[in-house]
Motif scaffolding. Structure first.
Motif, PDB file in Angstrom:
ATOM      1  N   VAL A  73       4.312 -17.676   0.271  1.00  0.00           N
ATOM      2  CA  VAL A  73       3.064 -18.441   0.172  1.00  0.00           C
ATOM      3  C   VAL A  73       2.260 -17.832  -0.971  1.00  0.00           C
ATOM      4  O   VAL A  73       1.924 -16.640  -0.928  1.00  0.00           O
ATOM      5  N   VAL A  74       2.024 -18.630  -2.008  1.00  0.00           N
ATOM      6  CA  VAL A  74       1.203 -18.150  -3.127  1.00  0.00           C
ATOM      7  C   VAL A  74      -0.220 -18.655  -2.914  1.00  0.00           C
ATOM      8  O   VAL A  74      -0.424 -19.779  -2.429  1.00  0.00           O
ATOM      9  N   GLN A  75      -1.176 -17.800  -3.268  1.00  0.00           N
ATOM     10  CA  GLN A  75      -2.583 -18.096  -2.961  1.00  0.00           C
ATOM     11  C   GLN A  75      -3.498 -17.639  -4.091  1.00  0.00           C
ATOM     12  O   GLN A  75      -3.178 -16.690  -4.806  1.00  0.00           O
ATOM     13  N   VAL A  76      -4.648 -18.287  -4.174  1.00  0.00           N
ATOM     14  CA  VAL A  76      -5.757 -17.758  -4.966  1.00  0.00           C
ATOM     15  C   VAL A  76      -6.872 -17.427  -3.984  1.00  0.00           C
ATOM     16  O   VAL A  76      -7.256 -18.277  -3.164  1.00  0.00           O
ATOM     17  N   LEU A  77      -7.362 -16.198  -4.052  1.00  0.00           N
ATOM     18  CA  LEU A  77      -8.440 -15.738  -3.172  1.00  0.00           C
ATOM     19  C   LEU A  77      -9.691 -15.534  -4.009  1.00  0.00           C
ATOM     20  O   LEU A  77      -9.615 -15.014  -5.132  1.00  0.00           O
ATOM     21  N   GLU A  78     -10.819 -15.921  -3.464  1.00  0.00           N
ATOM     22  CA  GLU A  78     -12.079 -15.839  -4.198  1.00  0.00           C
ATOM     23  C   GLU A  78     -13.121 -15.098  -3.367  1.00  0.00           C
ATOM     24  O   GLU A  78     -13.178 -15.271  -2.151  1.00  0.00           O
ATOM     25  N   GLY A  79     -13.932 -14.293  -4.052  1.00  0.00           N
ATOM     26  CA  GLY A  79     -15.025 -13.607  -3.362  1.00  0.00           C
ATOM     27  C   GLY A  79     -15.607 -12.511  -4.225  1.00  0.00           C
ATOM     28  O   GLY A  79     -15.120 -12.254  -5.333  1.00  0.00           O
ATOM     29  N   GLU A  80     -16.643 -11.870  -3.700  1.00  0.00           N
ATOM     30  CA  GLU A  80     -17.268 -10.760  -4.432  1.00  0.00           C
ATOM     31  C   GLU A  80     -16.268  -9.621  -4.552  1.00  0.00           C
ATOM     32  O   GLU A  80     -15.721  -9.162  -3.552  1.00  0.00           O
ATOM     33  N   GLY A  81     -16.018  -9.190  -5.776  1.00  0.00           N
ATOM     34  CA  GLY A  81     -15.096  -8.081  -6.012  1.00  0.00           C
ATOM     35  C   GLY A  81     -13.728  -8.332  -5.399  1.00  0.00           C
ATOM     36  O   GLY A  81     -13.091  -7.416  -4.863  1.00  0.00           O
ATOM     37  N   ALA A  82     -13.255  -9.582  -5.484  1.00  0.00           N
ATOM     38  CA  ALA A  82     -12.044  -9.997  -4.759  1.00  0.00           C
ATOM     39  C   ALA A  82     -10.807  -9.146  -5.097  1.00  0.00           C
ATOM     40  O   ALA A  82      -9.979  -8.890  -4.222  1.00  0.00           O
ATOM     41  N   ILE A  83     -10.712  -8.718  -6.348  1.00  0.00           N
ATOM     42  CA  ILE A  83      -9.484  -8.008  -6.762  1.00  0.00           C
ATOM     43  C   ILE A  83      -9.350  -6.681  -6.008  1.00  0.00           C
ATOM     44  O   ILE A  83      -8.327  -6.421  -5.366  1.00  0.00           O
ATOM     45  N   LEU A  84     -10.405  -5.872  -6.059  1.00  0.00           N
ATOM     46  CA  LEU A  84     -10.361  -4.577  -5.361  1.00  0.00           C
ATOM     47  C   LEU A  84     -10.413  -4.744  -3.847  1.00  0.00           C
ATOM     48  O   LEU A  84      -9.765  -4.003  -3.106  1.00  0.00           O
ATOM     49  N   LYS A  85     -11.189  -5.730  -3.405  1.00  0.00           N
ATOM     50  CA  LYS A  85     -11.307  -5.956  -1.959  1.00  0.00           C
ATOM     51  C   LYS A  85      -9.946  -6.281  -1.356  1.00  0.00           C
ATOM     52  O   LYS A  85      -9.564  -5.755  -0.307  1.00  0.00           O
ATOM     53  N   TYR A  86      -9.180  -7.143  -2.042  1.00  0.00           N
ATOM     54  CA  TYR A  86      -7.868  -7.496  -1.500  1.00  0.00           C
ATOM     55  C   TYR A  86      -6.920  -6.298  -1.553  1.00  0.00           C
ATOM     56  O   TYR A  86      -6.176  -6.048  -0.600  1.00  0.00           O
ATOM     57  N   ARG A  87      -6.951  -5.542  -2.658  1.00  0.00           N
ATOM     58  CA  ARG A  87      -6.108  -4.331  -2.721  1.00  0.00           C
ATOM     59  C   ARG A  87      -6.449  -3.393  -1.552  1.00  0.00           C
ATOM     60  O   ARG A  87      -5.566  -2.775  -0.964  1.00  0.00           O
ATOM     61  N   ASP A  88      -7.741  -3.299  -1.225  1.00  0.00           N
ATOM     62  CA  ASP A  88      -8.173  -2.434  -0.114  1.00  0.00           C
ATOM     63  C   ASP A  88      -7.585  -2.891   1.214  1.00  0.00           C
ATOM     64  O   ASP A  88      -7.064  -2.073   1.978  1.00  0.00           O
ATOM     65  N   ILE A  89      -7.675  -4.191   1.491  1.00  0.00           N
ATOM     66  CA  ILE A  89      -7.200  -4.636   2.813  1.00  0.00           C
ATOM     67  C   ILE A  89      -5.673  -4.757   2.863  1.00  0.00           C
ATOM     68  O   ILE A  89      -5.094  -4.770   3.939  1.00  0.00           O
ATOM     69  N   MET A  90      -5.011  -4.817   1.672  1.00  0.00           N
ATOM     70  CA  MET A  90      -3.539  -4.789   1.654  1.00  0.00           C
ATOM     71  C   MET A  90      -3.013  -3.426   2.113  1.00  0.00           C
ATOM     72  O   MET A  90      -2.038  -3.335   2.834  1.00  0.00           O
ATOM     73  N   GLY A  91      -3.646  -2.356   1.634  1.00  0.00           N
ATOM     74  CA  GLY A  91      -3.159  -1.002   1.901  1.00  0.00           C
ATOM     75  C   GLY A  91      -2.139  -0.561   0.875  1.00  0.00           C
ATOM     76  O   GLY A  91      -1.718  -1.335   0.005  1.00  0.00           O
ATOM     77  N   ALA A  92      -1.717   0.704   0.984  1.00  0.00           N
ATOM     78  CA  ALA A  92      -0.795   1.298   0.006  1.00  0.00           C
ATOM     79  C   ALA A  92       0.540   0.566  -0.022  1.00  0.00           C
ATOM     80  O   ALA A  92       0.967  -0.018   0.984  1.00  0.00           O
ATOM     81  N   THR A  93       1.208   0.619  -1.187  1.00  0.00           N
ATOM     82  CA  THR A  93       2.509  -0.033  -1.384  1.00  0.00           C
ATOM     83  C   THR A  93       3.494   0.350  -0.279  1.00  0.00           C
ATOM     84  O   THR A  93       4.202  -0.507   0.259  1.00  0.00           O
ATOM     85  N   ASP A  94       3.544   1.649   0.036  1.00  0.00           N
ATOM     86  CA  ASP A  94       4.426   2.160   1.088  1.00  0.00           C
ATOM     87  C   ASP A  94       3.661   2.106   2.421  1.00  0.00           C
ATOM     88  O   ASP A  94       2.671   2.813   2.594  1.00  0.00           O
ATOM     89  N   PRO A  95       4.112   1.255   3.347  1.00  0.00           N
ATOM     90  CA  PRO A  95       3.330   1.076   4.582  1.00  0.00           C
ATOM     91  C   PRO A  95       3.141   2.357   5.381  1.00  0.00           C
ATOM     92  O   PRO A  95       2.158   2.480   6.118  1.00  0.00           O
ATOM     93  N   SER A  96       4.052   3.340   5.214  1.00  0.00           N
ATOM     94  CA  SER A  96       3.881   4.582   5.965  1.00  0.00           C
ATOM     95  C   SER A  96       2.690   5.381   5.431  1.00  0.00           C
ATOM     96  O   SER A  96       2.193   6.295   6.075  1.00  0.00           O
ATOM     97  N   LYS A  97       2.213   5.009   4.217  1.00  0.00           N
ATOM     98  CA  LYS A  97       1.050   5.693   3.629  1.00  0.00           C
ATOM     99  C   LYS A  97      -0.202   4.808   3.674  1.00  0.00           C
ATOM    100  O   LYS A  97      -1.260   5.203   3.191  1.00  0.00           O
ATOM    101  N   ALA A  98      -0.073   3.607   4.223  1.00  0.00           N
ATOM    102  CA  ALA A  98      -1.205   2.667   4.233  1.00  0.00           C
ATOM    103  C   ALA A  98      -2.192   3.035   5.339  1.00  0.00           C
ATOM    104  O   ALA A  98      -1.807   3.519   6.411  1.00  0.00           O
ATOM    105  N   ALA A  99      -3.480   2.791   5.057  1.00  0.00           N
ATOM    106  CA  ALA A  99      -4.538   3.110   6.025  1.00  0.00           C
ATOM    107  C   ALA A  99      -4.453   2.186   7.243  1.00  0.00           C
ATOM    108  O   ALA A  99      -3.991   1.038   7.146  1.00  0.00           O
ATOM    109  N   ASP A 100      -4.943   2.709   8.364  1.00  0.00           N
ATOM    110  CA  ASP A 100      -4.991   1.921   9.606  1.00  0.00           C
ATOM    111  C   ASP A 100      -5.758   0.623   9.389  1.00  0.00           C
ATOM    112  O   ASP A 100      -6.786   0.610   8.705  1.00  0.00           O
ATOM    113  N   GLY A 101      -5.263  -0.439   9.982  1.00  0.00           N
ATOM    114  CA  GLY A 101      -5.969  -1.721   9.927  1.00  0.00           C
ATOM    115  C   GLY A 101      -5.630  -2.553   8.708  1.00  0.00           C
ATOM    116  O   GLY A 101      -6.029  -3.719   8.634  1.00  0.00           O
TER     117      GLY A 101
END
Ligand code: IDP
Length: 140
Positions: A73-101
Motif C-alpha cells: 500500500v503506497v501512501q502520501v501522509l500530510e501533517g506538521e513535520g510529517a517526515i520526522l513524525k512518521y520516522r518517529d512512529i515507524m521506529g528503528a529499521t531493525d525492530p529489535s532496536k525499535a522503541a516501544d509503541g
C-alpha cells in the motif's frame, strides 16, 4: 512547524498479515492525514528504481525480491513535520532496536521485513511521491 508531505509504503509482510488498518490507525493517531493511498503490486523495475540508493548493498537483491513478493500500500501522509513524525512512529529499521509503541516494534518481523517505509528527507519525499502518484490523486 511547516505542514509537510511524506511518502509511506506498507510493505508485503504487513499486507500479508492484514495489518493495513492497524498501521493506518497508528498513523492517524499520530496526527498524520492519509491524503493519498492505493494498493499495488510493484514491478521489479519500480522496486529497483525506488531503492536505487541501496544498489551496492549486499541486501539489495533480497530487498527487491521482498518488495515485489506481494501487494503493498503506497501512501502520501500530510501533517506538521510529517517526515520526522512518521520516522518517529515507524521506529528503528531493525525492530529489535525499535522503541516501544512504534509500528516496527509492534509489527515488523525482521530488519528486512519491517512493515513500513517512510521518506527520510523533504527532497526524497518529493521524488518518492512523484514516482507513485500524480498530483490529482493526492487530496489534502
Ligand atoms: P529505513 O527503511 O529505516 O530508512 P534503510 O537503511 O534505508 O532503512 O534500508 C531500506 C530497507 O532495506 C529497510 O527498511 C529494510 O527493508 C532493508 N534493509 C536494511 N538493512 C537490511 C539488512 O541488513 N538486511 C536485509 N534488509 C535490510
Amino acid at each position: 512547524m511547516a505542514i509537510e508531505r511524506t511518502f509511506s509504503i506498507l510493505k508485503p509482510d504487513a499486507t500479508a498479515r492484514n495489518l493495513t488498518g492497524a498501521i493506518n490507525a497508528l498513523i492517524e493517531k499520530a496526527g498524520l492525514r492519509i491524503v493519498a493511498q492505493k494498493r499495488i503490486r510493484m514491478t521489479r523495475e519500480q522496486a529497483e528504481t525506488f531503492y536505487a540508493v541501496h544498489k551496492a548493498r549486499p541486501f539489495f537483491g533480497e530487498l527487491v525480491d521482498f518488495m515485489i513478493s506481494g501487494p503493498v500500500v503506497v501512501q502520501v501522509l500530510e501533517g506538521e513535520g510529517a517526515i520526522l513524525k512518521y520516522r518517529d512512529i515507524m521506529g528503528a529499521t531493525d525492530p529489535s532496536k525499535a522503541a516501544d509503541g512504534t509500528i516496527r516494534k509492534l509489527h515488523a518481523k525482521s530488519v528486512g521485513e519491517n512493515s513500513v517505509h517512510g521518506s527520510d528527507a523533504a527532497e526524497t519525499a518529493a521524488i518518492e511521491i512523484a514516482q507513485f502518484f500524480s498530483g490529482n490523486e493526492i487530496v489534502g
